[in-house]
Design a protein around this motif. Structure first.
Motif, PDB file in Angstrom:
ATOM      1  N   ARG A   1       0.822  -1.208   0.000  1.00  0.00           N
ATOM      2  CA  ARG A   1       0.000   0.000   0.000  1.00  0.00           C
ATOM      3  C   ARG A   1       0.857   1.260   0.000  1.00  0.00           C
ATOM      4  NH1 ARG A   1      -3.742  -1.995   4.934  1.00  0.00           N
ATOM      5  NH2 ARG A   1      -1.643  -2.603   5.590  1.00  0.00           N
TER       6      ARG A   1
ATOM      7  N   GLU B   1       1.306   2.093  -3.586  1.00  0.00           N
ATOM      8  CA  GLU B   1       0.060   2.642  -4.121  1.00  0.00           C
ATOM      9  C   GLU B   1      -0.109   4.108  -3.714  1.00  0.00           C
ATOM     10  OE1 GLU B   1      -2.882   0.017  -2.608  1.00  0.00           O
ATOM     11  OE2 GLU B   1      -2.230  -1.689  -3.821  1.00  0.00           O
ATOM     12  N   TRP B   2       0.206   4.406  -2.459  1.00  0.00           N
ATOM     13  CA  TRP B   2       0.097   5.780  -1.971  1.00  0.00           C
ATOM     14  C   TRP B   2       1.092   6.692  -2.696  1.00  0.00           C
ATOM     15  CZ3 TRP B   2      -3.034   9.049  -0.162  1.00  0.00           C
ATOM     16  CH2 TRP B   2      -2.656  10.156   0.600  1.00  0.00           C
TER      17      TRP B   2
ATOM     18  N   PRO C   1       0.403   5.894   3.869  1.00  0.00           N
ATOM     19  CA  PRO C   1      -1.013   5.660   3.539  1.00  0.00           C
ATOM     20  C   PRO C   1      -1.919   6.038   4.708  1.00  0.00           C
ATOM     21  CG  PRO C   1       0.337   3.798   2.848  1.00  0.00           C
ATOM     22  CD  PRO C   1       1.235   4.696   3.659  1.00  0.00           C
TER      23      PRO C   1
END
Length: 216
Positions: free
Chosen positions: A38, A41-42, A151
């Motif tokens: 994640r 992704e962030w 995140p």
């Protein structure tokens, strides 16, 4: 085990690890590798929001991925960023580092080799690694400006099928110990630790969250 007490102490430590920085437009996004995708992704989201023109992914195989992942953390993260639409020519990869200090020093070498000299960084890490990332960065790169982010996930929502709540508490308890101990070893700049946070650390240790503590 008193789960209410575990939650109380863990929330204190979790909150302390956050730097709560305000982001500003920067020269680059530096993503420190981990077992939590994640984070990649962030970082891709931040790129698409226009916070910086390129991303550096740094990380080989560290404590939490060695023997589990087959690819370096930075290579996995870079692939995720490309899949999320970040152009390949806006991505740099440093895939040899095995700890946070090496993340910084090996990234310095990579940037020097490319003739790049960014002055202002956005550093991206797991939520409970924000403060340690900041303290390490400022030890090895004190003249640069940075904001640290992660995140936006609460402790309650952070666990996954691969990362259990207990795993998170073990690791962030050990990271708090490193924030206290590593300045004396020259690895990080010192960070003030409030008394209630350190009391929470000691209580979590007493409750058995010792798996990620430094060897004595």
């Amino acid at each position: 085990m008193d789960q209410e007490e575990v939650t109380r102490c863990a929330e204190l430590v979790w909150a302390y690890h956050h730097m709560n920085h305000t982001l500003e437009k920067s020269d680059c996004i530096l993503v420190l590798g981990s077992h939590d995708t994640r984070v990649a992704e962030w970082a891709a989201d931040l790129y698409h929001q226009g916070w910086a023109p390129y991303i550096i992914f740094s990380g080989g195989l560290g404590n939490l991925t060695l023997g589990i992942w087959k690819e370096a953390e930075a290579d996995v993260f870079a692939r995720i960023a490309r899949e999320r639409g970040v152009p390949a020519d806006c991505i740099l990869v440093e895939n040899r580092s095995t700890n946070t200090g090496e993340n910084i020093t090996f990234t310095q070498e990579l940037l020097d080799s490319r003739g790049l000299n960014p002055q202002k960084f956005i550093v991206v890490q797991k939520p409970y690694m924000e403060r340690r990332s900041y303290a390490t960065f400022k030890r090895w790169w004190p003249d640069k400006l940075l904001a640290v982010t992660s995140p936006p996930i609460s402790l309650a929502d952070y666990p996954t099928a691969e990362i259990s709540r207990d795993d998170v508490i073990h690791v962030m308890t050990g990271d708090l110990q490193r924030i206290k101990e590593y300045p004396m070893k020259g690895f990080q700049i010192a960070q003030d630790i409030p008394a209630d946070v350190w009391d929470a650390f000691k209580q979590l240790v007493a409750l058995g969250f010792t798996r990620h503590l430094l060897s004595t």
